[in-house]
Design an enzyme around this catalytic site. Structure first.
Site, mmCIF file in Angstrom:
data_model
loop_
_atom_site.group_PDB
_atom_site.id
_atom_site.type_symbol
_atom_site.label_atom_id
_atom_site.label_comp_id
_atom_site.label_asym_id
_atom_site.label_seq_id
_atom_site.Cartn_x
_atom_site.Cartn_y
_atom_site.Cartn_z
ATOM 1 N N CYS A 57 -8.702 21.983 -22.312
ATOM 2 C CA CYS A 57 -9.749 22.853 -22.840
ATOM 3 C C CYS A 57 -9.143 23.843 -23.838
ATOM 4 O O CYS A 57 -8.064 24.368 -23.575
ATOM 5 C CB CYS A 57 -10.394 23.597 -21.663
ATOM 6 S SG CYS A 57 -11.769 24.629 -22.156
ATOM 7 N N PRO A 58 -9.746 24.051 -24.970
ATOM 8 C CA PRO A 58 -11.070 23.615 -25.404
ATOM 9 C C PRO A 58 -11.065 22.393 -26.320
ATOM 10 O O PRO A 58 -12.082 22.084 -26.915
ATOM 11 C CB PRO A 58 -11.589 24.837 -26.163
ATOM 12 C CG PRO A 58 -10.358 25.334 -26.871
ATOM 13 C CD PRO A 58 -9.223 25.103 -25.856
#
Length: 75
Positions: free
Chosen positions: A14-15
């Site tokens: 992430c992200p």
């Protein structure tokens, strides 16, 4: 299910899977399906939130051995 585009986000945290999906969806037409393959366990929750925020439809989510598959329909 007829997938129009697939992106491989294995090994990305992430992200990055969300950012790559956002870029891919921007290049697609309304109604087309995007399949995202990720290894980040947090991506399940992330894609649910992403779909709600963007108005794209989260059509399917699958959890495999160490992979998470997300299918989004472009709004």
């Amino acid at each position: 299910m007829n997938i129009d585009k697939e992106i491989d986000c294995r090994g990305l945290n992430c992200p990055l899977p969300i950012l790559k999906a956002k870029k891919a969806l921007a290049e697609m037409n309304s109604g087309q399906l995007l399949r995202v393959v990720a290894t980040d366990g947090g991506s399940v929750r992330d894609f649910q939130a992403f779909a709600k925020q963007t108005g794209n439809d989260l059509v399917d989510q699958q959890t495999g051995d160490s992979e998470f598959i997300h299918v989004l329909r472009r709004r």
